[in-house]
Design a protein around this motif. Structure first.
Motif, mmCIF file in Angstrom:
data_model
loop_
_atom_site.group_PDB
_atom_site.id
_atom_site.type_symbol
_atom_site.label_atom_id
_atom_site.label_comp_id
_atom_site.label_asym_id
_atom_site.label_seq_id
_atom_site.Cartn_x
_atom_site.Cartn_y
_atom_site.Cartn_z
ATOM 1 N N ASP A 196 0.817 -1.222 0.000
ATOM 2 C CA ASP A 196 0.000 0.000 0.000
ATOM 3 C C ASP A 196 0.850 1.270 0.000
ATOM 4 O O ASP A 196 0.315 2.384 0.090
ATOM 5 C CB ASP A 196 -0.936 0.010 1.206
ATOM 6 N N GLY A 197 2.165 1.115 -0.100
ATOM 7 C CA GLY A 197 3.050 2.266 -0.124
ATOM 8 C C GLY A 197 3.400 2.824 1.237
ATOM 9 O O GLY A 197 4.171 3.777 1.333
ATOM 10 N N ARG A 198 2.871 2.246 2.297
ATOM 11 C CA ARG A 198 3.174 2.679 3.656
ATOM 12 C C ARG A 198 4.313 1.853 4.220
ATOM 13 O O ARG A 198 4.643 0.783 3.711
ATOM 14 C CB ARG A 198 1.939 2.563 4.556
ATOM 15 N N VAL A 199 4.889 2.356 5.293
ATOM 16 C CA VAL A 199 5.961 1.606 5.923
ATOM 17 C C VAL A 199 5.433 0.262 6.407
ATOM 18 O O VAL A 199 4.319 0.157 6.936
ATOM 19 C CB VAL A 199 6.585 2.416 7.085
ATOM 20 N N ALA A 200 6.247 -0.782 6.177
ATOM 21 C CA ALA A 200 5.854 -2.138 6.581
ATOM 22 C C ALA A 200 6.927 -2.819 7.407
ATOM 23 O O ALA A 200 6.680 -3.902 7.955
ATOM 24 C CB ALA A 200 5.546 -2.984 5.343
ATOM 25 N N GLY A 201 8.098 -2.217 7.488
ATOM 26 C CA GLY A 201 9.158 -2.844 8.258
ATOM 27 C C GLY A 201 10.410 -1.997 8.277
ATOM 28 O O GLY A 201 10.532 -0.996 7.565
ATOM 29 N N VAL A 202 11.352 -2.423 9.107
ATOM 30 C CA VAL A 202 12.652 -1.764 9.223
ATOM 31 C C VAL A 202 13.735 -2.814 8.994
ATOM 32 O O VAL A 202 13.739 -3.866 9.655
ATOM 33 C CB VAL A 202 12.835 -1.118 10.607
ATOM 34 N N ARG A 203 14.615 -2.537 8.056
ATOM 35 C CA ARG A 203 15.773 -3.423 7.831
ATOM 36 C C ARG A 203 16.927 -2.908 8.682
ATOM 37 O O ARG A 203 17.319 -1.736 8.596
ATOM 38 C CB ARG A 203 16.166 -3.456 6.362
ATOM 39 N N CYS A 204 17.462 -3.770 9.519
ATOM 40 C CA CYS A 204 18.539 -3.409 10.436
ATOM 41 C C CYS A 204 19.776 -4.245 10.162
ATOM 42 O O CYS A 204 19.670 -5.439 9.834
ATOM 43 C CB CYS A 204 18.114 -3.618 11.893
ATOM 44 N N GLU A 205 20.919 -3.635 10.327
ATOM 45 C CA GLU A 205 22.181 -4.361 10.254
ATOM 46 C C GLU A 205 22.667 -4.637 11.669
ATOM 47 O O GLU A 205 22.654 -3.745 12.527
ATOM 48 C CB GLU A 205 23.231 -3.535 9.516
ATOM 49 N N ARG A 206 23.078 -5.865 11.894
ATOM 50 C CA ARG A 206 23.668 -6.215 13.188
ATOM 51 C C ARG A 206 25.002 -5.480 13.327
ATOM 52 O O ARG A 206 25.804 -5.445 12.399
ATOM 53 C CB ARG A 206 23.875 -7.723 13.270
ATOM 54 N N THR A 207 25.214 -4.842 14.472
ATOM 55 C CA THR A 207 26.477 -4.173 14.742
ATOM 56 C C THR A 207 27.228 -4.923 15.842
ATOM 57 O O THR A 207 26.676 -5.816 16.498
ATOM 58 C CB THR A 207 26.258 -2.716 15.170
#
Length: 480
Positions: free
Chosen positions: A285-296
């Motif tokens: 729907d063009g809305r935010v659906a998630g966050v991609r995170c990198e392990r630090t």
């Protein structure tokens, strides 16, 4: 008489005014506290979460200062607007102290940050605090199952706690009706609070952190694998006291999770560490659906480095709480690197030299650091500099009276009786909704209430009736 203007009526501004009238070197002094809003108290009114009533009660202390006969409150006056420049203020005051805070939130600078459903925590706080500048983006929490809060400071803890609370718990507070209705309809079941470093480096205070574990409808979960990366996690004894206590609180939650002792609740708060957001993901729907995170992981110098391992976390709402920056005020010098006004012990510097009659205190002076009480010694330092300069300052003649100047420029100042009328109107609004005092959330309502100060003190009630009754309701006024 030495006449001083303090621009900003939050804690730094009020503490500055207090220090000015409590000193004994200059016995004949008058201080006007100016604010862009018609209401005093700054972030104590519009930044402290509604369920933190003990901190909000600091308003009573600030009120006592502003009621001093040597201090005047002048609201609804914006420096930089309608010809009111810093130079023009010096026509009416021997000195001006700018205590304008740090109003802009920091950005992440990652792809997808501007997707619908992604907001700054500042926007969310303004919404549930009834700030009249709130654009009311209509936080449609009914469609949100999972929310992500980016940051591990007290603001992140505040918005996490509000998302995890039930509306019934907030009804006794001054939260506006629109926010209360949205929270009552909330579908949030998970709130992920994410930090790129470990718990030993969290910026929250222990009291705020512990409150997450005391919510009746939410359980706190911590991944033991996240904590194992923190060099101070196994033995926090060498940490400063606050950081050590924070680690001990988090260790307790991790132990409960490992033992399967996390209480069953309708909602879950998941504290995640050593994750860095690199992209906000869009849904169909063009809305935010998630966050991609990198392990630090720790880099050995107090920072972190990426590992090349990524994790996606579901989210229909993302709130970033990664800090604030000062905003340039037209006519004042500004250091864009640090987000502050250049100064020397509070004296504003223009081209490296002190500018006669111009001073700063609070976040615009030192950056967004410290707690509310940190503003007191900061203000005292600035006032000490101002007092050293009084011989030069008092020798300069003033060419206009402040209120005459403001009205001549087209401003409509709200003085202390106008603020008291707003208080009365908010108390009346609360009574009409079967609640305690409830904030008026819009400029029109605040100014109409302030104008009623010329009538009987009950005049504020007519404004409330107009907003809540016969007239179309202003945003957030209708009962839940």
């Amino acid at each position: 008489m030495l006449r001083v203007a303090v621009v900003g009526s939050g804690p730094s501004g009020v503490y500055t005014a207090q220090a000015l009238v409590q000193q004994t070197l200059v016995p004949d002094i008058h201080v006007d506290v100016l604010d862009r809003l018609p209401c005093p108290y700054g972030l104590v009114r519009y930044g402290v979460a509604p369920d933190h009533e003990k901190i909000k009660s600091l308003q009573n202390n600030l009120r006592t200062v502003l009621e001093d006969e040597r201090i005047g409150f002048i609201g609804n006056v914006e420096v930089g607007a309608r010809g009111l420049s810093p130079a023009r203020l010096l026509d009416a005051y021997h000195a001006v102290v700018y205590c304008v805070g740090a109003a802009r939130d920091r950005r992440l600078g990652v792809p997808g940050e501007d997707l619908p459903g992604s907001h700054s925590a500042t926007d969310f706080v303004s919404w549930y605090s009834a700030h009249p500048d709130s654009s009311d983006p209509g936080f449609a929490l009914g469609t949100v199952r999972s929310a992500v809060v980016l940051g591990v400071g007290n603001v992140a803890v505040d918005v996490t706690r509000i998302l995890a609370r039930g509306a019934a718990e907030l009804r006794p507070t001054d939260v506006p009706s629109a926010a209360l209705r949205a929270l009552a309809a909330s579908g949030v079941r998970e709130v992920h609070m994410i930090g790129r470093r470990g718990p030993s480096q969290g910026k929250f205070t222990t009291k705020e952190l512990r409150e997450l574990g005391g919510l009746p409808q939410a359980a706190v979960e911590v991944e033991p694998s996240d904590l194992a990366l923190d060099p101070a996690y196994a033995d926090p004894s060498a940490l400063p006291a606050v950081n050590r206590r924070n680690v001990e609180v988090v260790r307790g939650w991790a132990a409960d999770m490992s033992a399967g002792a996390t209480p069953a609740r309708a909602r879950h708060i998941r504290l995640r560490f050593y994750l860095r957001p690199v992209e906000l993901l869009a849904g169909g729907d063009g809305r935010v659906a998630g966050v991609r995170c990198e392990r630090t992981e720790p880099d050995g110098t107090g920072g972190v480095r990426g590992t090349g391992t990524f994790e996606d976390i579901e989210a229909q709402l993302v709130l970033r709480a990664v800090g604030y920056r000062g905003v340039p005020l037209e006519g004042l010098p500004f250091d864009r690197t640090h987000g502050t006004v250049p100064h020397q012990a509070g004296r504003v510097l223009r081209d490296g030299a002190p500018s006669p009659g111009e001073y700063v205190a609070g976040w615009i002076k030192r950056g967004p650091t410290g707690v509310i009480g940190t503003n007191r010694p900061c203000a005292k330092e600035t006032v000490a500099s101002l007092l050293e300069d009084t011989g030069e300052l008092s020798a300069r003649p003033l060419t206009t009276e402040p209120l005459d100047m403001l009205r001549g420029l087209g401003h409509e100042p709200v003085e202390w009786p106008g603020w008291l009328a707003i208080e009365d109107a908010e108390a009346a609004l609360g009574r009409s909704l079967g609640r305690r005092s409830v904030k008026i959330p819009d400029w029109r309502g605040l100014l109409e209430a302030a104008r009623s100060a010329g009538t009987a003190r009950t005049g504020g009630l007519s404004t409330v009736r107009e907003h809540g009754g016969a007239m179309p309701a202003a945003p957030g006024i209708a009962p839940p």
